[in-house]
Design a protein around this motif. Structure first.
Motif, mmCIF file in Angstrom:
data_model
loop_
_atom_site.group_PDB
_atom_site.id
_atom_site.type_symbol
_atom_site.label_atom_id
_atom_site.label_comp_id
_atom_site.label_asym_id
_atom_site.label_seq_id
_atom_site.Cartn_x
_atom_site.Cartn_y
_atom_site.Cartn_z
ATOM 1 N N GLY A 178 0.746 -1.221 0.016
ATOM 2 C CA GLY A 178 -0.139 -0.096 -0.015
ATOM 3 C C GLY A 178 0.846 1.393 -0.019
ATOM 4 O O GLY A 178 0.522 2.196 -0.608
ATOM 5 N N VAL A 179 1.966 1.249 0.727
ATOM 6 C CA VAL A 179 2.818 2.403 0.900
ATOM 7 C C VAL A 179 3.717 2.736 -0.400
ATOM 8 O O VAL A 179 3.631 3.861 -0.941
ATOM 9 C CB VAL A 179 4.012 2.441 2.081
ATOM 10 C CG1 VAL A 179 4.800 3.253 2.023
ATOM 11 C CG2 VAL A 179 3.059 2.344 3.431
ATOM 12 N N ALA A 180 3.943 1.491 -1.058
ATOM 13 C CA ALA A 180 4.402 1.619 -2.567
ATOM 14 C C ALA A 180 3.480 2.119 -3.574
ATOM 15 O O ALA A 180 3.982 2.875 -4.338
ATOM 16 C CB ALA A 180 4.893 0.359 -3.073
ATOM 17 N N THR A 181 2.372 1.996 -3.284
ATOM 18 C CA THR A 181 1.125 2.651 -4.457
ATOM 19 C C THR A 181 1.220 3.951 -3.952
ATOM 20 O O THR A 181 0.648 4.843 -5.110
ATOM 21 C CB THR A 181 0.101 1.869 -4.229
ATOM 22 O OG1 THR A 181 -0.754 2.276 -2.894
ATOM 23 C CG2 THR A 181 -0.003 0.382 -4.620
ATOM 24 N N LEU A 182 1.679 4.723 -2.960
ATOM 25 C CA LEU A 182 1.628 6.062 -2.731
ATOM 26 C C LEU A 182 2.426 6.916 -3.481
ATOM 27 O O LEU A 182 2.450 8.103 -3.680
ATOM 28 C CB LEU A 182 1.748 6.335 -1.231
ATOM 29 C CG LEU A 182 0.816 5.571 -0.402
ATOM 30 C CD1 LEU A 182 0.996 6.028 1.082
ATOM 31 C CD2 LEU A 182 -0.593 6.196 -0.710
ATOM 32 N N MET A 237 6.402 8.581 4.437
ATOM 33 C CA MET A 237 7.153 8.413 5.608
ATOM 34 C C MET A 237 5.960 8.062 6.920
ATOM 35 O O MET A 237 6.484 7.241 7.634
ATOM 36 C CB MET A 237 8.019 9.747 6.110
ATOM 37 C CG MET A 237 9.316 9.828 5.250
ATOM 38 S SD MET A 237 10.143 11.267 5.734
ATOM 39 C CE MET A 237 11.613 11.139 4.747
ATOM 40 N N ALA A 238 4.842 8.574 6.721
ATOM 41 C CA ALA A 238 3.835 8.346 7.772
ATOM 42 C C ALA A 238 3.241 6.909 7.442
ATOM 43 O O ALA A 238 3.084 6.077 8.491
ATOM 44 C CB ALA A 238 2.461 9.307 7.454
ATOM 45 N N GLY A 239 3.207 6.349 6.273
ATOM 46 C CA GLY A 239 2.975 4.994 6.123
ATOM 47 C C GLY A 239 4.118 3.972 6.356
ATOM 48 O O GLY A 239 3.824 3.060 7.176
ATOM 49 N N ALA A 240 5.275 4.519 6.420
ATOM 50 C CA ALA A 240 6.601 3.748 6.972
ATOM 51 C C ALA A 240 6.610 3.640 8.384
ATOM 52 O O ALA A 240 6.776 2.655 9.054
ATOM 53 C CB ALA A 240 7.845 4.213 6.373
ATOM 54 N N ALA A 241 6.208 4.822 8.966
ATOM 55 C CA ALA A 241 6.277 4.921 10.381
ATOM 56 C C ALA A 241 5.152 4.035 10.955
ATOM 57 O O ALA A 241 5.215 3.228 12.098
ATOM 58 C CB ALA A 241 6.002 6.327 10.793
ATOM 59 N N LEU A 242 3.899 4.026 10.141
ATOM 60 C CA LEU A 242 2.669 3.195 10.744
ATOM 61 C C LEU A 242 3.408 1.571 10.377
ATOM 62 O O LEU A 242 2.784 0.839 11.361
ATOM 63 C CB LEU A 242 1.491 3.576 10.055
ATOM 64 C CG LEU A 242 0.369 2.692 10.189
ATOM 65 C CD1 LEU A 242 -0.258 3.178 11.664
ATOM 66 C CD2 LEU A 242 -0.696 3.166 9.156
#
Length: 275
Positions: free
Chosen positions: A227-231, A243-248
């Motif tokens: 999901g983060v990669a699709t952002l 970075m918010a997705g990676a932190a989550l």
């Protein structure tokens, strides 16, 4: 009485301090970057601390994107895989270590050879099998291929070698069944290895981006990594959002390690010395 600090001790502490900063800094940069706006995230020179912290990245991640569903998918995949791998590997390792049967060495050799095979070699057959079972683009498509992990069987076999044969024979004389013997006698002895395998499995499953990329396609079934990669857009990238997705995504993996840290270190030390 305090020990006198030697030059080697001072040098070791200095090296450890430098390594600690190097390992912690990327995590700090992700956390701080998740509270920056896009303009602040790309500013030069970089902001070492958010001057105008914002929760907009997390709001966009959780409201405009199904990040909560992605995170839930990742946690479910890792937990179910961890439980199945630990259960099957502990039983298989116990049988290979303490039982004698025809073809035992050949069977164990097959597990050793399987450890050397890269996942890409068996990916095409796995995909065909999963499609034949009508499980493609489901969470089970990621879970089931990871259950047969040769390393887990190998690790639990090494731990099971430490189980005293006399205890197993005494349990058999007392009338215990095989499952009762394993649960009451063998499992308490191999429990540190079980916990270490649980952490290894959780981390390995969480980081298995390639398998998730091949097996999952619909947006609602994506894991947090996919999901983060699709952002990431083709022409522009919102670094604060990523970075918010990676932190989550880092929260569950760090939590699991902190909870099982004692068993993890104990399992590593016990597995290193066969006694």
């Amino acid at each position: 009485m305090k020990k006198k600090m030697t030059p080697f001790g001072v040098f070791s502490i200095a090296i450890l301090s430098v390594l600690t900063v190097l390992f912690v800094f990327p995590f700090y940069w992700i956390i701080s970057g998740s509270f920056k706006s896009q303009s602040d995230a790309v500013k030069q020179p970089p902001q070492w601390w958010p001057e105008n912290p914002t929760l907009g990245n997390y709001e966009k991640l959780l409201i405009q994107n199904p990040a909560g569903q992605w995170l839930l998918n990742s946690v479910l995949i890792c937990l179910v895989t961890m439980l199945l791998v630990c259960l099957t590997s502990s039983l298989a390792g116990y049988v290979l270590a303490k039982k004698r049967f025809y073809g035992q060495k050949i069977l164990f050799s097959i597990f050793i050879v399987a450890m050397a095979l890269p996942k890409q070699v068996v990916l095409v057959p796995l995909v065909r099998i999963i499609r034949g079972m009508h499980m493609h683009d489901t969470l089970w498509a990621v879970i089931l291929p990871l259950v047969g992990w040769p390393f887990g069987v190998f690790l639990m076999k090494q731990f099971s070698e430490n189980i005293p044969t006399e205890l197993l024979e005494s349990a058999k004389i007392d009338g215990c069944s095989e499952l009762r013997t394993f649960a009451s006698i063998a499992f308490p002895i191999v429990k540190p290895g079980f916990a270490a395998l649980a952490i290894f499995t959780f981390i390995n499953t969480w980081n298995d981006y390639f398998m998730q990329l091949v097996m999952l396609t619909s947006r609602k079934n994506l894991t947090i990594s996919l999901g983060v990669a699709t952002l990431q857009a083709e022409l522009s990238t919102n670094y604060g959002l990523i970075m918010a997705g990676a932190a989550l995504a880092a929260v569950p993996i760090v939590t699991v390690f902190l909870v099982f840290q004692k068993y993890f270190t104990q399992g590593i030390t016990m597995g290193a010395v066969k006694g």
